[in-house]
Design an enzyme around this catalytic site. Structure first.
Site, short mmCIF file in Angstrom:
data_model
loop_
_atom_site.label_atom_id
_atom_site.label_comp_id
_atom_site.label_asym_id
_atom_site.label_seq_id
_atom_site.Cartn_x
_atom_site.Cartn_y
_atom_site.Cartn_z
N HIS A 18 39.36 -5.63 6.51
CA HIS A 18 38.83 -4.93 7.67
C HIS A 18 40.00 -4.56 8.58
O HIS A 18 40.82 -5.42 8.92
CB HIS A 18 37.89 -5.84 8.46
CG HIS A 18 36.54 -6.06 7.83
ND1 HIS A 18 36.38 -6.42 6.51
CD2 HIS A 18 35.29 -5.97 8.36
CE1 HIS A 18 35.08 -6.55 6.26
NE2 HIS A 18 34.40 -6.28 7.37
N GLU B 157 38.69 -0.93 13.05
CA GLU B 157 37.33 -0.83 13.59
C GLU B 157 37.44 -0.91 15.11
O GLU B 157 37.31 0.06 15.82
CB GLU B 157 36.44 -1.94 13.04
CG GLU B 157 35.02 -1.93 13.61
CD GLU B 157 34.21 -3.18 13.23
OE1 GLU B 157 32.99 -3.14 13.45
OE2 GLU B 157 34.80 -4.19 12.77
#
Length: 365
Positions: A218, A221
């Site tokens: 990830h 974001e």
């Protein structure tokens, strides 16, 4: 109540999408696809959460009814969601709990046309509470094996390290995972992004690569575009989860395009967590226009109001996407997966045959 309101919103979204370019809910749910960004803990629906809370005698801080829990699913940032997410995960105690959780998701995925899923799980969320690593694996593997034997989606597991914890904790988790090395397809990095750059976990990802695991992470974001660069250069990630802030760095955009680095984008999640204000303002259209390999996924669908088909419908409505556009997104999901090349080709063929079989008749002059 909020549940019926959510159902009404979904029905309106499906009807609106169907009014454009023949994109109906039935078409989207029949379209073969892979889902590459979904957290099994994030598929914990309130009904199962309450059932497991009663089973184990767990008191829930956020409510004791489905309506109260859904009312609590209002977030202003990633951290406000994670606080509720980790509280909910506390009801997962034994192997059957993890089996029920994963089996429910895999049934829903099958109904949404998912032919292959690469499913995130967060072992530290559970081992920190005294649940054995093997307990988690036993339940998830039973559900995955059952789904495959029943003609459902093939399921690869991706073990994620929690970035708000220390690298030492991640290294200990990696050690616990070694007996299951052939059952885990990749390792990833999730949880609170701000202040926890990928470089914090350089050693554990180097060890993971030595063990032969694929790497995803990830990044971009809530964290800056520079975290995407770190995920590529320090962790050697093959795929970037979210990655929407790549648009802040033109050179990085070109790099992702030239190196064919896929993004696992989660549109409903991004709106729910205020990464973007509305679906119409989502970055997906610009990412596609930049020539990036974009995939559409659900992230934590129990909390964000929609599974993968709902995400396809939402972007189809917001950006007036055609059936061909959605088929291209589905093909991207296959290309970005860790499936063997022969299985990728077979799934691409299924998508193209489905698209050909569902072509709309030509409009009368």
């Amino acid at each position: 109540n909020r549940a019926s309101m959510s159902q009404q919103q979904q029905q309106r979204r499906e009807a609106s999408a169907g009014a454009r370019n023949g994109v109906t809910a039935a078409f989207v749910r029949g379209l073969p696809k892979a889902e590459l960004h979904v957290h099994v803990e994030g598929t914990l629906e309130p009904e199962l959460l309450l059932s497991l809370a009663r089973k184990h005698g767990v008191a829930l801080r956020h409510g004791s009814t489905v309506e109260q829990l859904r009312a609590a699913y209002r977030f202003d940032c990633l951290q406000s969601f994670l606080d509720l997410y980790y509280a909910g995960a506390a009801v997962l105690r034994d192997a059957d709990d993890f089996y029920q959780l994963a089996a429910a998701y895999l049934k829903r995925a099958r109904d949404d046309g998912v032919a292959h899923v690469e499913l995130f799980f967060d072992p530290q969320t559970h081992t920190e509470r005294g649940v054995e690593f093997g307990t988690v694996m036993e339940g998830l593997l039973r559900a995955a094996d059952e789904a495959a034997s029943d003609g459902g989606a093939t399921c690869y597991l991706i073990m994620c390290f929690l970035r708000h914890l220390s690298e030492e904790s991640a290294l200990a988790t990696l050690q616990q995972a070694l007996p299951y090395k052939d059952k885990i397809s990749a390792v990833g990095l999730d949880s609170s992004e701000r202040g926890n750059p990928p470089s914090k976990f350089a050693r554990v990802f180097a060890r993971a690569r030595q063990e032969g695991w694929q790497v995803v992470a990830h990044a971009g974001e809530e964290g800056p575009a520079s975290y995407i660069t770190e995920a590529l250069d320090v962790l050697h990630a093959r795929r970037i989860d979210h990655g929407v802030r790549v648009l802040e760095d033109a050179a990085l955009c070109r790099r992702l395009r030239d190196e064919h680095v896929p993004l696992t984008v989660c549109p409903l999640s991004n709106v729910k967590l205020c990464v973007c204000p509305t679906m119409e303002q989502h970055m997906l259209r610009r990412l596609i226009d930049e020539g990036l390999c974009v995939t559409v996924n659900s992230d934590d669908p129990a909390y964000f109001g929609g599974y993968v088909a709902d995400n396809y419908l939402a972007v189809a409505h917001a950006f007036h996407l055609s059936r061909d556009d959605l088929a291209s997104l589905a093909i991207n999901s296959v290309d970005a997966s860790f499936l063997p090349d022969t299985e990728k080709e077979a799934l691409r063929t299924r998508i193209n045959r489905y698209l050909a079989a569902t072509q709309l008749p030509p409009s009368p002059n």
